[in-house]
Design an enzyme around this catalytic site. Structure first.
Site, PDB file in Angstrom:
ATOM      1  CG  ASN A 186       1.396   0.878   4.265  1.00  0.00           C
ATOM      2  OD1 ASN A 186       1.147  -0.304   4.055  1.00  0.00           O
ATOM      3  ND2 ASN A 186       2.625   1.355   4.287  1.00  0.00           N
ATOM      4  N   GLY A 187      -0.830  -0.874   6.379  1.00  0.00           N
ATOM      5  CA  GLY A 187      -0.481  -1.699   7.534  1.00  0.00           C
ATOM      6  C   GLY A 187      -1.577  -2.701   7.808  1.00  0.00           C
TER       7      GLY A 187
ATOM      8  CG  HIS B  51      20.307 -36.219  -1.895  1.00  0.00           C
ATOM      9  ND1 HIS B  51      20.741 -37.439  -1.444  1.00  0.00           N
ATOM     10  CD2 HIS B  51      21.422 -35.523  -2.236  1.00  0.00           C
ATOM     11  CE1 HIS B  51      22.067 -37.477  -1.479  1.00  0.00           C
ATOM     12  NE2 HIS B  51      22.500 -36.322  -1.961  1.00  0.00           N
TER      13      HIS B  51
ATOM     14  CD  GLU C 156      10.181 -11.790  -7.753  1.00  0.00           C
ATOM     15  OE1 GLU C 156       9.528 -11.372  -6.793  1.00  0.00           O
ATOM     16  OE2 GLU C 156      11.393 -11.557  -7.871  1.00  0.00           O
TER      17      GLU C 156
ATOM     18  NE  ARG D  29       4.642   1.833  -0.097  1.00  0.00           N
ATOM     19  CZ  ARG D  29       5.672   1.665   0.716  1.00  0.00           C
ATOM     20  NH1 ARG D  29       6.885   1.908   0.293  1.00  0.00           N
ATOM     21  NH2 ARG D  29       5.504   1.267   1.952  1.00  0.00           N
TER      22      ARG D  29
ATOM     23  CE  LYS E 207      11.669  -3.046  -5.336  1.00  0.00           C
ATOM     24  NZ  LYS E 207      12.432  -4.157  -5.900  1.00  0.00           N
TER      25      LYS E 207
ATOM     26  CE  LYS F 156      14.002 -11.469  -9.185  1.00  0.00           C
ATOM     27  NZ  LYS F 156      14.701 -11.350  -7.921  1.00  0.00           N
TER      28      LYS F 156
ATOM     29  CD1 TRP G 263       0.048  -6.343  -3.044  1.00  0.00           C
ATOM     30  CD2 TRP G 263      -0.105  -6.821  -0.875  1.00  0.00           C
ATOM     31  NE1 TRP G 263       0.423  -7.654  -2.889  1.00  0.00           N
ATOM     32  CE2 TRP G 263       0.342  -7.976  -1.562  1.00  0.00           C
ATOM     33  CE3 TRP G 263      -0.268  -6.900   0.510  1.00  0.00           C
ATOM     34  CZ2 TRP G 263       0.610  -9.170  -0.934  1.00  0.00           C
ATOM     35  CZ3 TRP G 263       0.000  -8.106   1.144  1.00  0.00           C
ATOM     36  CH2 TRP G 263       0.443  -9.226   0.424  1.00  0.00           C
TER      37      TRP G 263
ATOM     38  CD  GLU H 247      17.432 -13.124  -6.812  1.00  0.00           C
ATOM     39  OE1 GLU H 247      16.930 -13.611  -5.792  1.00  0.00           O
ATOM     40  OE2 GLU H 247      17.039 -12.062  -7.326  1.00  0.00           O
TER      41      GLU H 247
ATOM     42  CB  CYS I 299      -0.955   0.094   1.179  1.00  0.00           C
ATOM     43  SG  CYS I 299      -2.100  -1.274   1.266  1.00  0.00           S
TER      44      CYS I 299
HETATM   45  O1  M6R Z   1      13.236  -4.570   0.451  1.00  0.00           O
HETATM   46  P1  M6R Z   1      13.766  -5.899   0.880  1.00  0.00           P
HETATM   47  O2  M6R Z   1      15.105  -6.177   0.278  1.00  0.00           O
HETATM   48  O3  M6R Z   1      13.812  -6.069   2.353  1.00  0.00           O
HETATM   49  O4  M6R Z   1      12.750  -6.940   0.298  1.00  0.00           O
HETATM   50  C1  M6R Z   1      12.858  -8.305   0.568  1.00  0.00           C
HETATM   51  C2  M6R Z   1      11.996  -9.126  -0.358  1.00  0.00           C
HETATM   52  O5  M6R Z   1      10.647  -8.797  -0.171  1.00  0.00           O
HETATM   53  C3  M6R Z   1      12.358  -8.918  -1.832  1.00  0.00           C
HETATM   54  O6  M6R Z   1      13.708  -9.168  -2.074  1.00  0.00           O
HETATM   55  C4  M6R Z   1      11.499  -9.817  -2.731  1.00  0.00           C
HETATM   56  O7  M6R Z   1      11.848 -11.155  -2.517  1.00  0.00           O
HETATM   57  C5  M6R Z   1      11.685  -9.426  -4.202  1.00  0.00           C
HETATM   58  N1  M6R Z   1      10.414  -9.202  -4.827  1.00  0.00           N
HETATM   59  C6  M6R Z   1      12.330 -10.456  -5.013  1.00  0.00           C
HETATM   60  O8  M6R Z   1      12.487 -10.072  -6.333  1.00  0.00           O
END
Ligand code: M6R
Length: 620
Positions: A100-101, A516, A500, A27, A615, A497, A74, A493, A2
């Protein structure tokens, strides 16, 4: 999660609010809305969907006024819908808020308010807050207080806040006090921009850019009133506070897409420069070491460190895993990488000389913040490796290292990862040189780091090749990502990517661990992406690759230049420059970012706004 904006001044509020919401849309993008004080009424416009839809709505139903609040959502409590969109009003329409929260005790409060006769329209926790403030206000008015006295509004707000459990950043308008905007926070970020007889409110600094660089960061339990007579801040326990105005650095300004179709692509291509920024001014060639300005730890303290805990979430956690390899190899300090969401509730025994680093791009991730606070509470030195200047984690940590990567807007983190790895490499060099690392080894480390921006530029030349590979595999529904040692976190990672932004099921594993269990997934439709540049475990990874080939699985290899052996074994090869093993994540992660990007495009996914994600995750 949010985004909140607000404005008090002399310009038409709705234009500013909409522009601010567009910048905060990363956000959350389930719905958007604004409320503007128009004479003695508060006009609300809100709807399901993106800010663009709200803009269309306002073209047909404009609102006039120069004080207002806005929100991009969000969804947490209550489905994404018109009615659940913010702003929310209390029953009488005297109070309008954006939030927001998450309000944890909203259910109990809602029942109490319902019993006192309040009717609810939405299924959100936010409406409960609006109703609670309204109820407190009604009680004060019934006791003889004037509705148009700002002190009445202060008291209604404080009384309501005293009953809330959970996290909030709020923007609040009181209909009978139309010249003011109130804002308050507990666990959710808020910043106030200070202009010339005008104030801007936002969840982060991006909506302020172009208007002001002077900001006031609110702390938890601060409440601010913004009006034509200035800003007044009161803290729940400390009363009226004099909060310093700070100036935002230049780096916060580059948030325009210009000619790039997506933020993610822009940010992938910014990596030579963002890594250069992370290194700038931090290499000491004379002593063959690294230097940091903001660690706030004296040499004796740093020398005493006997254990390091790196805590983070998501991509930042993956960077932490690379950090573990770096710190143990070069600084010889036992290092653990902890999911912040687990560490915060685990009573992990830490030695007196444990140093805790929270790694975070946004500096606002709720779990990372809570883990940091828990470690501070136990007396440990806590430092932040953070990108966002002035963020909550950056401010609450005892010290830290900024990434200086510039704003990262794409929900899928890219340049933050490589900057985090760069900073962790600098840290390993710094701590190593204080202990066992020789001058000569330090020099080679420094030289290797200096060469990285150029080598990352060279790596980006693989984009065409990646695009062709993506076209061949975009329809697959499962992927495995495999790597060892420094490239194991890269495999994790790469899988994250792809998941997501393309919604393809992908799993990252240490390449040898694949035998395994995950090998059972291998078939002709399940590609395995091997991250296998030359290095100490090269032969071992080749054996793992052969095991996949023997079972008919297609193999995409991220390999060193001119690696004929891999060329003969793999179905596809994407080559990257040869770099020292400990810096390989800085190049091997890049084709994986591009692969996820290209596959997501081919599948018609919204690369910068993937479904269900936001984000910065400011809820638990
Ligand atoms: O802002 P932050 O680095 O603390 O965020 C952590 C995760 O939410 C963030 O890295 C998330 O996994 C990304 N969307 C990955 O691409």
């Amino acid at each position: 999660m949010c985004g909140i904006v607000g404005y008090v001044g002399h310009r038409p509020a709705s234009d500013l609010l909409l522009e601010g919401l567009s910048r905060l849309e990363y956000r959350g993008y389930d719905s958007a809305g604004i409320a503007v004080v128009d004479d003695s009424e508060i006009e609300v416009r809100k709807r399901l969907g993106r800010v663009a839809g709200l803009i269309e709505m306002l073209e047909l139903q404009p609102v006039a006024g120069s004080i207002g609040i806005g929100h991009t959502r969000w969804a947490t409590h209550g489905e994404a819908s018109d009615i659940n969109s913010h702003p929310h009003r209390d029953e009488t329409g005297r109070v309008v808020i954006v939030h927001n929260g998450v309000i944890e005790n909203y259910d109990r409060l809602k029942s109490e308010l319902a019993m006192s006769g309040r009717g609810f329209r939405s299924t959100t926790d936010t409406e409960v807050v609006a109703q609670l403030i309204g109820w407190k206000l009604d009680q004060l008015i019934e006791s003889g207080r004037a509705a148009d006295d700002p002190e009445t509004c202060w008291d209604a707000l404080q009384a309501a806040l005293g009953e809330l459990k959970g996290t909030y950043g709020l923007g609040v308008l009181f209909r009978d006090c139309p010249g003011h905007l109130w804002t308050t926070r507990c666990g959710s970020p808020l910043v106030v921009g200070v202009g010339d007889q005008e104030f801007f409110l936002a969840s982060d600094t991006s909506p302020l850019i172009g208007y002001t660089r002077d900001v006031v960061y609110l702390d938890d339990h601060d409440t601010a009133r913004l009006g034509s007579d200035g800003i007044e801040v009161r803290h729940r326990d400390a009363g009226i506070r004099d909060i310093p105005v700070q100036t935002i650095q230049d780096e916060a300004v580059d948030i325009e897409l210009v000619d790039c179709p997506h933020y993610m692509l822009k940010e992938i291509y910014e990596q030579p420069e963002s890594v250069r920024s992370a290194l700038r001014g931090r290499l000491n060639l004379d002593d063959a070491t690294a230097v940091f300005g903001g660690l706030n730890a004296d040499l004796a303290e740093v020398r005493r460190i006997d254990r390091i805990v790196l805590t983070a979430c998501g991509t930042s956690w993956h960077a932490g895993l690379v950090g573990e390899y770096l710190l143990e190899e070069f600084a010889r300090i036992p290092t653990e990488v902890e999911y912040a969401s687990e560490l915060r509730y685990r009573n992990a025994p830490l030695t007196d000389n444990t140093m805790v680093f929270a790694i975070t791009q946004s500096g606002e991730t709720a779990d990372t913040l809570a883990a940091l606070r828990e470690c501070r509470r136990k007396g440990h030195k806590t430092l932040a490796i953070c990108n966002t200047v002035g963020s909550t984690i950056a401010r609450e940590a005892d010290g830290g290292i900024y990434l200086h990567a510039g704003p990262e807007i794409g929900v899928a983190s890219t340049k933050a990862f490589t900057s985090q790895v760069t900073v962790l490499a600098l840290l390993a060099l710094y701590l190593g040189r204080m202990r066992h690392m020789s001058f000569r080894a330090g020099q080679s480390f420094v030289e290797a780091l200096q060469g990285m921006p150029e080598l990352i530029s060279e790596t980006l030349e693989c984009h065409d090749r990646v695009r062709r590979v993506a076209m061949r595999y975009a329809d697959c529904e499962n992927f495995l990502y495999l790597g060892r040692q420094y490239n194991f976190p890269v495999a994790l990672e790469g899988a994250l990517k792809l998941k997501e932004i393309s919604y393809i099921h992908a799993e990252g594993y240490p390449a040898a661990e694949m035998k395994h269990g995950p090998i059972a997934l291998v078939d002709r439709q399940t590609p395995s992406v091997f991250v296998t540049p030359r290095g100490g475990v090269y032969e071992k990874v080749i054996s793992n690759l052969e095991e996949i080939k023997a079972r008919g699985g297609p193999v995409i290899a991220i390999a060193g230049r001119d690696d004929d052996r891999i060329g003969q074994l793999a179905d596809e090869v994407i080559s990257v420059p040869d770099v020292p093993e400990f810096l390989q994540p800085l190049v091997t992660s890049i084709p994986l970012q591009l692969l996820a990007y290209e596959i997501a495009l081919l599948r018609g996914c919204n690369v910068d706004r993937p479904r269900n994600l936001a984000k910065s995750v400011t809820v638990e």
